[in-house]
Design a protein around this motif. Structure first.
Motif, PDB file in Angstrom:
ATOM      1  N   THR A   1      59.513  62.201 -16.621  1.00 28.41           N
ATOM      2  CA  THR A   1      60.213  61.164 -15.858  1.00 28.41           C
ATOM      3  C   THR A   1      61.363  61.764 -15.054  1.00 28.41           C
ATOM      4  O   THR A   1      61.597  61.392 -13.898  1.00 28.41           O
ATOM      5  N   VAL A   2      62.092  62.690 -15.651  1.00 29.61           N
ATOM      6  CA  VAL A   2      63.186  63.337 -14.931  1.00 29.61           C
ATOM      7  C   VAL A   2      62.640  64.060 -13.701  1.00 29.61           C
ATOM      8  O   VAL A   2      63.165  63.924 -12.588  1.00 29.61           O
ATOM      9  N   ALA A   3      61.575  64.831 -13.887  1.00 33.53           N
ATOM     10  CA  ALA A   3      60.987  65.564 -12.763  1.00 33.53           C
ATOM     11  C   ALA A   3      60.525  64.612 -11.669  1.00 33.53           C
ATOM     12  O   ALA A   3      60.721  64.872 -10.478  1.00 33.53           O
ATOM     13  N   ALA A   4      59.924  63.498 -12.050  1.00 37.06           N
ATOM     14  CA  ALA A   4      59.438  62.530 -11.067  1.00 37.06           C
ATOM     15  C   ALA A   4      60.592  61.940 -10.263  1.00 37.06           C
ATOM     16  O   ALA A   4      60.493  61.749  -9.045  1.00 37.06           O
ATOM     17  N   GLN A   5      61.703  61.652 -10.920  1.00 37.24           N
ATOM     18  CA  GLN A   5      62.853  61.101 -10.214  1.00 37.24           C
ATOM     19  C   GLN A   5      63.487  62.130  -9.279  1.00 37.24           C
ATOM     20  O   GLN A   5      63.899  61.797  -8.160  1.00 37.24           O
ATOM     21  N   LEU A   6      63.554  63.372  -9.714  1.00 38.49           N
ATOM     22  CA  LEU A   6      64.169  64.409  -8.887  1.00 38.49           C
ATOM     23  C   LEU A   6      63.348  64.712  -7.642  1.00 38.49           C
ATOM     24  O   LEU A   6      63.896  65.163  -6.631  1.00 38.49           O
ATOM     25  N   GLU A   7      62.065  64.430  -7.692  1.00 34.37           N
ATOM     26  CA  GLU A   7      61.210  64.674  -6.529  1.00 34.37           C
ATOM     27  C   GLU A   7      61.636  63.811  -5.340  1.00 34.37           C
ATOM     28  O   GLU A   7      61.295  64.109  -4.195  1.00 34.37           O
ATOM     29  N   GLY A   8      62.404  62.771  -5.592  1.00 30.99           N
ATOM     30  CA  GLY A   8      62.900  61.925  -4.517  1.00 30.99           C
ATOM     31  C   GLY A   8      64.025  62.545  -3.711  1.00 30.99           C
ATOM     32  O   GLY A   8      64.405  62.025  -2.657  1.00 30.99           O
ATOM     33  N   ILE A   9      64.582  63.679  -4.177  1.00 29.05           N
ATOM     34  CA  ILE A   9      65.638  64.370  -3.442  1.00 29.05           C
ATOM     35  C   ILE A   9      64.989  65.234  -2.367  1.00 29.05           C
ATOM     36  O   ILE A   9      64.078  66.015  -2.663  1.00 29.05           O
ATOM     37  N   PRO A  10      65.414  65.120  -1.113  1.00 32.97           N
ATOM     38  CA  PRO A  10      64.811  65.931  -0.045  1.00 32.97           C
ATOM     39  C   PRO A  10      64.824  67.421  -0.377  1.00 32.97           C
ATOM     40  O   PRO A  10      65.843  67.960  -0.815  1.00 32.97           O
ATOM     41  N   GLY A  11      63.685  68.070  -0.196  1.00 31.23           N
ATOM     42  CA  GLY A  11      63.562  69.497  -0.449  1.00 31.23           C
ATOM     43  C   GLY A  11      63.077  69.848  -1.836  1.00 31.23           C
ATOM     44  O   GLY A  11      62.683  70.990  -2.097  1.00 31.23           O
TER      45      GLY A  11
ATOM     46  N   THR B   1      58.130  70.291 -14.048  1.00 33.91           N
ATOM     47  CA  THR B   1      58.886  71.369 -13.418  1.00 33.91           C
ATOM     48  C   THR B   1      59.124  71.064 -11.945  1.00 33.91           C
ATOM     49  O   THR B   1      58.186  70.777 -11.208  1.00 33.91           O
ATOM     50  N   VAL B   2      60.388  71.114 -11.548  1.00 35.06           N
ATOM     51  CA  VAL B   2      60.738  70.922 -10.140  1.00 35.06           C
ATOM     52  C   VAL B   2      61.265  72.228  -9.575  1.00 35.06           C
ATOM     53  O   VAL B   2      61.756  73.093 -10.304  1.00 35.06           O
ATOM     54  N   ARG B   3      61.162  72.353  -8.255  1.00 32.74           N
ATOM     55  CA  ARG B   3      61.677  73.549  -7.604  1.00 32.74           C
ATOM     56  C   ARG B   3      62.270  73.190  -6.264  1.00 32.74           C
ATOM     57  O   ARG B   3      61.865  72.224  -5.615  1.00 32.74           O
ATOM     58  N   VAL B   4      63.254  73.999  -5.857  1.00 33.29           N
ATOM     59  CA  VAL B   4      63.921  73.794  -4.577  1.00 33.29           C
ATOM     60  C   VAL B   4      64.454  75.147  -4.122  1.00 33.29           C
ATOM     61  O   VAL B   4      64.862  75.978  -4.944  1.00 33.29           O
TER      62      VAL B   4
ATOM     63  N   LEU C   1      73.678  71.589  -6.001  1.00 30.46           N
ATOM     64  CA  LEU C   1      72.597  70.610  -6.133  1.00 30.46           C
ATOM     65  C   LEU C   1      72.166  70.456  -7.585  1.00 30.46           C
ATOM     66  O   LEU C   1      71.818  69.349  -8.030  1.00 30.46           O
ATOM     67  N   PHE C   2      72.216  71.539  -8.337  1.00 27.63           N
ATOM     68  CA  PHE C   2      71.803  71.457  -9.738  1.00 27.63           C
ATOM     69  C   PHE C   2      72.634  70.444 -10.509  1.00 27.63           C
ATOM     70  O   PHE C   2      72.117  69.750 -11.396  1.00 27.63           O
ATOM     71  N   TYR C   3      73.910  70.326 -10.179  1.00 28.44           N
ATOM     72  CA  TYR C   3      74.735  69.343 -10.885  1.00 28.44           C
ATOM     73  C   TYR C   3      74.346  67.914 -10.522  1.00 28.44           C
ATOM     74  O   TYR C   3      74.551  66.993 -11.321  1.00 28.44           O
ATOM     75  N   VAL C   4      73.766  67.725  -9.350  1.00 31.48           N
ATOM     76  CA  VAL C   4      73.176  66.420  -9.022  1.00 31.48           C
ATOM     77  C   VAL C   4      71.955  66.194  -9.914  1.00 31.48           C
ATOM     78  O   VAL C   4      71.749  65.092 -10.441  1.00 31.48           O
ATOM     79  N   PHE C   5      71.152  67.238 -10.111  1.00 26.60           N
ATOM     80  CA  PHE C   5      70.007  67.152 -11.027  1.00 26.60           C
ATOM     81  C   PHE C   5      70.460  66.661 -12.404  1.00 26.60           C
ATOM     82  O   PHE C   5      69.830  65.791 -13.008  1.00 26.60           O
TER      83      PHE C   5
END
Length: 277
Positions: free
Chosen positions: A228-238, A246-249, A259-263
């Motif tokens: 769920t966390v990964a799915a929500q973070l995918e909404g951040i541009p980039g 697993t998310v990547r930017v 940006l990580f602190y926004v994560f």
């Protein structure tokens, strides 16, 4: 020379359990005293080595742990949150050295209170393809600003992680991990002397240190416990998903650090919900 101290708590002398480092824990107030004394030892070492200014950033959890009335009188304290740059708030290219006090090993290592930023929620992190924890991410970010990280105190596992990342880092082991919540402790006076001496050695060598970074453009990958966390973070541009958790930017490391602190804020909001089962 201006010296910057990033002060975490899990790697502080004598502390081994969540009750020592979390607000409301049975031994937290004593833990705050221990943290303050470790930081003061590092300040003394930096000043003895010629530091003209010392800035201390309270970098643990609520970032309101250090006892402001007992911090060395020649140090400036940054306290509280939110901070856009978290554990490196206030650091810039005007500083000549970074000291990491009370740091711990990354998630997955058998060090005292080991984790990466969020307890169990973050399973692994990478910069490009290199596994990274709180120390490595701070080191890469400071290097990108042109500031060398010259010293770390913590348990022996954290110290080994630091020297594996950068062999030039001076380390002061204050305890030796027996397990994640157990350690063989160095006597407090001996541990604080080690911190003071390591800080002084690091600051003395900083004038000749060359910050060793990983490059200007990096890719940060974070594997979360929760899809769920990964799915929500995918909404951040980039930000893209490499797999379900697993998310990547990619970008300049200083921007990735911010940006990580926004994560983490998104992850805190999501993981704070009631569990599904």
């Amino acid at each position: 020379m201006k010296v910057y101290i990033s002060a975490d708590m899990e790697g502080v002398t004598g502390l081994v359990d969540a009750e020592d480092v979390q607000m409301g824990g049975r031994d937290y107030e004593r833990g705050r005293e221990m943290m303050t004394e470790d930081v003061n030892a590092a300040v003394r070492g930096a000043l003895a080595a010629g530091a003209t200014e010392v800035l201390v950033n309270d970098a643990h959890s609520t970032m309101r742990n250090l006892l402001a009335d007992r911090i060395h009188p020649e140090a400036v304290l940054v306290r509280g949150k939110p901070k856009r740059m978290g554990m490196l708030e206030g650091l810039d290219a005007d500083f000549g050295a970074v000291l990491c006090v009370g740091y711990h090993a990354r998630a997955g290592e058998l060090g005292v209170l080991s984790h990466s930023y969020m307890g169990h929620e973050i399973e692994d992190m990478w910069l490009d393809d290199r596994l990274v924890g709180e120390f490595g991410f701070a080191h890469a970010t400071a290097a990108a600003m042109g500031v060398p990280v010259v010293m770390l105190s913590g348990d022996d596992v954290a110290c080994a992680e630091a020297t594996a990342w950068d062999p030039a880092v001076i380390t002061a082991p204050v305890k030796y991990a027996k397990d994640r919540f157990a350690a063989e402790l160095r006597p407090m006076t001996e541990a604080r002397k080690a911190i003071e001496e390591a800080a002084a050695e690091g600051v003395r060598g900083a004038a000749h240190a060359v910050p060793v970074g990983m490059g200007e453009e990096l890719t940060l990958s974070v594997r979360w416990q929760s899809a769920t966390v990964a799915a929500q973070l995918e909404g951040i541009p980039g930000v893209t998903r490499q797999d379900a958790r697993t998310v990547r930017v990619s970008g300049p490391v200083t921007e990735l650090y911010r940006l990580f602190y926004v994560f983490t804020k998104v992850a805190t909001a999501v993981s704070g919900q009631r569990p599904y089962c």
